[in-house]
Design an enzyme around this catalytic site. Structure first.
Site, short mmCIF file in Angstrom:
data_model
loop_
_atom_site.label_atom_id
_atom_site.label_comp_id
_atom_site.label_asym_id
_atom_site.label_seq_id
_atom_site.Cartn_x
_atom_site.Cartn_y
_atom_site.Cartn_z
N THR A 274 0.81 -1.22 0.00
CA THR A 274 0.00 0.00 0.00
C THR A 274 0.84 1.28 0.00
O THR A 274 0.29 2.37 -0.04
CB THR A 274 -0.94 0.02 1.22
OG1 THR A 274 -0.15 -0.04 2.42
CG2 THR A 274 -1.90 -1.15 1.19
N ARG B 122 21.67 -4.71 2.09
CA ARG B 122 22.47 -4.32 0.92
C ARG B 122 23.96 -4.58 1.08
O ARG B 122 24.64 -4.94 0.11
CB ARG B 122 22.25 -2.83 0.62
CG ARG B 122 20.87 -2.53 0.08
CD ARG B 122 20.67 -1.03 -0.07
NE ARG B 122 19.30 -0.72 -0.46
CZ ARG B 122 18.72 0.46 -0.27
NH1 ARG B 122 19.40 1.43 0.29
NH2 ARG B 122 17.48 0.67 -0.66
N CYS C 196 17.83 4.14 -4.24
CA CYS C 196 17.24 4.67 -5.48
C CYS C 196 18.21 5.51 -6.29
O CYS C 196 18.36 5.29 -7.51
CB CYS C 196 15.97 5.46 -5.16
SG CYS C 196 16.17 6.70 -3.86
N GLY D 236 11.08 10.18 -2.49
CA GLY D 236 12.11 9.32 -1.90
C GLY D 236 11.91 9.12 -0.41
O GLY D 236 12.45 8.18 0.17
N LYS E 13 25.54 5.61 1.92
CA LYS E 13 24.92 4.54 1.12
C LYS E 13 25.45 4.58 -0.31
O LYS E 13 25.79 3.55 -0.89
CB LYS E 13 23.40 4.71 1.10
CG LYS E 13 22.68 4.33 2.38
CD LYS E 13 21.18 4.57 2.21
CE LYS E 13 20.40 4.29 3.47
NZ LYS E 13 18.95 4.56 3.30
N HIS F 212 14.69 11.84 -9.38
CA HIS F 212 15.95 12.28 -8.79
C HIS F 212 16.89 12.74 -9.90
O HIS F 212 16.88 12.19 -11.01
CB HIS F 212 16.64 11.14 -8.04
CG HIS F 212 15.96 10.72 -6.78
ND1 HIS F 212 14.91 11.41 -6.20
CD2 HIS F 212 16.20 9.66 -5.95
CE1 HIS F 212 14.54 10.79 -5.08
NE2 HIS F 212 15.31 9.73 -4.91
#
Length: 325
Positions: A9, A97, A127, A158, A207, A236
């Site tokens: 959702t 990750r 992203c 984001g 990241k 982005h």
């Protein structure tokens, strides 16, 4: 085929469902999962209504794949359980990750890593890292990489649906009741995404550094980013400076980018804009310039839809490789 979507959702989860439908992913039974507040709501997908459930033991049994986009805490709680129940998990959070036994995949770059999943989990990168990595790989293949510097301009989506709602409320002159930004975003730029460490680096910047190295297979590559939240709904943008091992001509750089799957150059058109990228999958590169003073230095402007290629589309592409074996 039975497919679960955790976070169905949310902004990315809904985009995942859209991409699954667009790409005709073979789903016979959908298992939409979300938090307790969404339990019992119904999602319309492929002409049917599907009841949203909450994750519980056994719910992933018989699922071929489980697509996760519900945040790191949920992923840490449920990804290994889902894998133990037989689903291949493609996780969109930051939880897995950098785990040494979890591949971090952008299919155009390192699809071969998808088969190397001892825990049954595959991680989807951050992203903005995805769009950077696709452009970086195009240049690395022809000239190598010595250093990467970037300034990112990241849309409010984001930060999820609350980020979009905050911008919409502020533009309408209302107070944003649950803004994730801490300060007003409309008419503003915020040079902070995620917590800041004692050395002044934001979490998003680290990241990008760590994930880019893992995806490209260049563990010592110097990468430095400054990440900025901007009042744009979706899309982005990144201003990127690369130092290559071998100097390129501008024509060679353009040809390398055009040869890269998933990339579209926009040199013959107007400059690529986040608004134009929204709702599309390609990573669009423009403003391709050789530095006028430093040999082997290249400047690029890179835009992409952070909800699609930056999240949902990349996740579904990974899942497609999984089911093809």
């Amino acid at each position: 085929m039975k497919v679960a979507v955790l976070g169905a959702t949310g902004a990315v989860g809904r985009t995942m469902l859209q991409v699954l439908e667009e790409r005709e992913f073979p789903v016979d039974e959908l298992v939409p999962l979300a938090s307790e507040r969404s339990r019992g709501t119904r999602l319309e997908w492929r002409g049917r209504e599907w009841e949203v459930r909450v994750p519980e033991p056994g719910i992933f049994r018989d699922c071929a794949v489980a697509l996760f986009s519900a945040g790191s805490a949920r992923s840490r709680e449920w990804a290994q359980r889902a894998a133990d129940e037989g689903a291949v998990v493609v996780d969109n959070s930051s939880a897995w990750r950098l785990h040494p036994e979890v591949p971090l995949v952008v299919p155009e770059i390192n699809a071969e890593r998808i088969a190397e999943r001892p825990l049954g989990i595959i991680a989807n990168p951050n992203c903005v890292t995805i769009q950077m990595a696709v452009a970086l790989e195009a240049i690395r293949r022809v000239a190598g990489l010595r250093r990467v510097m970037a300034s990112t301009y990241q849309s409010v989506s984001g930060a999820g649906q609350d980020g979009v709602a905050a911008l919409e409320a502020e533009i309408a002159g209302r107070s944003a009741e649950s803004s994730p930004f801490g300060v007003p975003i409309a008419g503003n730029l915020i040079p902070s995404i995620g917590p800041r460490d004692e050395d002044g680096w934001n979490e998003e910047e680290e990241k990008i550094r760590q994930e880019s190295r893992k995806i490209l297979g260049l563990p010592q590559l110097p990468v430095a980013a400054t990440c900025v939240r901007v009042p744009v709904a979706v899309g982005h943008a990144v201003a990127m400076t690369l130092e290559t091992e071998r100097p390129l001509t501008r024509v060679e750089a353009i040809e390398a980018l055009e040869a890269m799957p998933g990339v579209r150059t926009a040199e013959a058109e107007r400059d690529p804009l986040p608004r134009d990228a929204a709702g599309t999958d390609p990573v669009v590169v423009g403003r391709i310039r050789l530095d006028r003073d430093l040999p082997g230095v290249l400047h690029l402007w890179v835009v992409a839809d952070n909800l699609r290629k930056g999240a949902a589309t990349n996740t579904v592409q990974i899942a497609e490789h999984v089911i093809r074996g």
